[in-house]
Design a protein around this motif. Structure first.
Motif, PDB file in Angstrom:
ATOM      1  N   THR A 181      44.439  69.265 -17.849  1.00 18.41           N
ATOM      2  CA  THR A 181      43.375  68.927 -16.873  1.00 18.41           C
ATOM      3  C   THR A 181      42.631  70.159 -16.413  1.00 18.41           C
ATOM      4  OG1 THR A 181      44.976  69.072 -15.068  1.00 18.41           O
ATOM      5  CG2 THR A 181      44.608  66.888 -16.081  1.00 18.41           C
ATOM      6  N   GLU A 233      37.614  70.485 -11.070  1.00 15.68           N
ATOM      7  CA  GLU A 233      36.671  69.474 -10.608  1.00 15.68           C
ATOM      8  C   GLU A 233      35.877  68.860 -11.767  1.00 15.68           C
ATOM      9  OE1 GLU A 233      34.124  70.972  -7.622  1.00 15.68           O
ATOM     10  OE2 GLU A 233      35.709  71.236  -6.123  1.00 15.68           O
ATOM     11  N   PHE A 248      37.500  65.706 -12.756  1.00 13.77           N
ATOM     12  CA  PHE A 248      37.683  64.741 -11.679  1.00 13.77           C
ATOM     13  C   PHE A 248      36.999  63.418 -12.037  1.00 13.77           C
ATOM     14  CE2 PHE A 248      36.271  62.843  -7.633  1.00 13.77           C
ATOM     15  CZ  PHE A 248      37.510  62.680  -7.004  1.00 13.77           C
ATOM     16  N   LYS A 262      38.446  59.052  -6.595  1.00  7.90           N
ATOM     17  CA  LYS A 262      39.396  59.234  -5.492  1.00  7.90           C
ATOM     18  C   LYS A 262      39.695  57.890  -4.867  1.00  7.90           C
ATOM     19  CE  LYS A 262      40.093  61.996  -1.316  1.00  7.90           C
ATOM     20  NZ  LYS A 262      39.510  63.029  -0.393  1.00  7.90           N
ATOM     21  N   SER A 285      43.931  61.295  -5.920  1.00  2.66           N
ATOM     22  CA  SER A 285      42.772  61.547  -6.774  1.00  2.66           C
ATOM     23  C   SER A 285      43.175  61.398  -8.233  1.00  2.66           C
ATOM     24  CB  SER A 285      42.248  62.970  -6.542  1.00  2.66           C
ATOM     25  OG  SER A 285      41.925  63.154  -5.174  1.00  2.66           O
ATOM     26  N   TYR A 299      42.344  62.419 -12.351  1.00  2.00           N
ATOM     27  CA  TYR A 299      41.724  63.419 -13.213  1.00  2.00           C
ATOM     28  C   TYR A 299      41.893  62.995 -14.678  1.00  2.00           C
ATOM     29  CZ  TYR A 299      41.654  66.448  -9.110  1.00  2.00           C
ATOM     30  OH  TYR A 299      41.421  66.972  -7.866  1.00  2.00           O
TER      31      TYR A 299
END
Length: 501
Positions: free
Chosen positions: A428, A433, A436, A439, A444, A446
């Motif tokens: 990841t 971010e 991402f 959420k 959250s 990923y």
């Protein structure tokens, strides 16, 4: 005697053998009828006042004089048929320009049809039947626009049946039988709406019968027998509403007899013998209430002889021999007087001993009727049942295939997969971010790519939030109960990832 304007001698006056020479002195004689006698000798051709000369059915012989026609300036009707006249038809006959009827049939004339005949533009009837004429039909015959009757049958004419015949718009009867015409039947004959009788039998015609011929709604007789015509009898045959004779025998016509043939309710004579027809005898034949003659012999017709043929009370002759018919021969109506020759050489017919077939088994008739009704009733039901069962089998096999595919996927994924935190971190990009995805209330998500290349979704729970553990448990239960062949791979990996966090 010179004042006489009409002289008629009754037919069959056997005591007269010669035409008196003095008859030529009757300078006002208009009608001379000596037909159906035993006359011979010379024919008087120098009576210019004659309008009608009938010498048919006698014994006149030899050549026609070369000045024939020059003395017949007023003659409108000339009957010389059924004699023993020989030689060529002289061209000078065209001088009798008022001729409306010219009958020279059943003699022994030879040579070509003289071109001069086509100058007799007032002709309504031209009969050259039964001679020894050869050569071709002249294209100039189209000049005879008043012609209604043309017979060239029983000669030795050859070539093709020319399209110029179709230009004679008033033609009502066309007889070209027993010649040596080649090629096909002209399609333009279908444009002769005035045509009532067509006889092209006993030639060497080939190819299909033109479809235009079946549009002659007012034609009464069609005889195309004894040629080499092929193809099928079309459904449009029912358009021939005035037809009383149809003879297509001794050709190479194939296929089934169309059911629309039953629409020919004026038909008296039907012969389709000596062809390649197959299939059953159509039930619609029972509608041909005027039928007197029916010949379907020498084909490949199969099935049973329809009992409804018993209702054809006008039928005097029937021939179904040399086919593939089986079952019981009806015994009512026209079949009462039928002979064995009408049914010989079929597959398996039974009936009365005088028809020279084996007797039908006891109860055969009743069983055949019951069996036919039963088959007619059960056949639609069986077809529907087979269709429904086939659909059910297809759907079951399709469902089993999907289930098997899902189970195979489950078997592959049932093995435990252990993934380290560091592999997740690397996959990841350190939960960057850029990876991402979204959420939720407790964590959250990923996107990650494992070292094996497998794409996974990683959810990080915030355990400091109240209810996070309950949410984790609920998602584990949902993932365990999930059965979807596409989402299953990802959901299992998520479960394992969460447990390794």
């Amino acid at each position: 005697m010179t004042s006489i304007t009409l002289l008629i001698i009754l037919n069959k006056a056997k005591y007269i053998r010669f035409i008196p020479k003095d008859i030529g002195n009757l300078d006002k004689l208009e009608i001379l009828d000596l037909g159906n006698n035993h006359l011979s000798g010379d024919i008087p051709f120098n009576i210019s006042t004659l309008t009608l000369l009938d010498l048919e059915s006698n014994y006149f012989s030899g050549l026609l004089p070369p000045n024939l026609g020059s003395g017949f300036t007023n003659l409108t009707k000339l009957y010389l048929s059924k004699n023993r006249l020989t030689g060529k038809i002289p061209n000078i006959i065209s001088n009798a320009s008022k001729l409306v009827i010219l009958e020279l049939g059943m003699n022994k004339f030879s040579g070509f049809i003289p071109d001069a005949l086509t100058n007799l533009t007032k002709l309504i009837k031209l009969d050259l039947y039964g001679n020894d004429l050869n050569g071709f039909i002249l294209p100039t015959i189209s000049k005879l626009q008043s012609l209604q009757y043309l017979s060239l049958s029983h000669n030795r004419l050859q070539g093709s049946i020319i399209d110029e015949l179709c230009q004679i718009r008033n033609l009502s009867e066309l007889h070209l039988a027993y010649n040596m015409f080649l090629e096909s039947v002209p399609g333009c004959l279908g444009n002769l709406t005035s045509l009532r009788k067509l006889d092209l039998s006993s030639n060497k015609l080939i190819s299909h019968i033109p479809s235009s011929l079946w549009r002659l709604k007012d034609i009464m007789e069609i005889d195309l027998s004894s040629n080499a015509l092929s193809g099928r009898i079309p459904l449009e045959i029912s358009s021939l509403r005035a037809l009383i004779l149809l003879n297509l025998s001794s050709n190479q016509i194939s296929g089934n007899i169309p059911p629309t043939i039953g629409g020919l309710q004026t038909l008296l004579n039907l012969s389709l013998a000596h062809n390649k027809l197959q299939g059953p005898i159509p039930e619609s034949l029972g509608n041909m209430i005027s039928l007197e003659f029916l010949d379907l012999s020498q084909n490949f017709l199969s099935g049973v002889i329809p009992k409804f043929l018993e209702s054809l009370v006008q039928l005097k002759y029937i021939n179904l021999s040399y086919n593939l018919l089986h079952g019981e021969i009806p015994d009512g109506g026209p079949f009462k007087s039928s002979t064995a020759e009408s049914f010989m050489m079929n597959e398996d017919l039974c009936g009365k001993p005088q028809l020279q077939v084996h007797p039908c088994k006891k109860g055969y008739k009743q069983w055949s009727t019951k069996k036919t009704i039963l088959i007619k009733c059960l056949l639609p039901f069986m077809l529907v049942l087979i269709l429904v069962v086939s659909c059910l089998i297809f759907l079951k096999r399709k469902r089993d295939f999907v289930s098997d595919s899902t189970n195979n996927d489950l078997l592959i994924l049932e093995r435990p997969i252990r993934i380290s935190y560091y592999e997740l971190l690397r996959g990841t990009n350190g939960f960057n971010e850029s990876n991402f995805l979204g959420k939720g209330s407790f964590g959250s998500v990923y996107k990650g790519v494992l070292s094996s290349g497998q794409l996974v979704a990683v959810k990080i729970f915030h355990l400091d939030l109240e209810g996070a553990f309950r949410s984790f448990d609920a998602e584990c239960v949902a993932i365990c109960n999930l059965r979807h062949r596409i989402l299953l791979r990802s959901s299992v990996v998520i479960q394992m990832l969460i447990l390794n966090l």
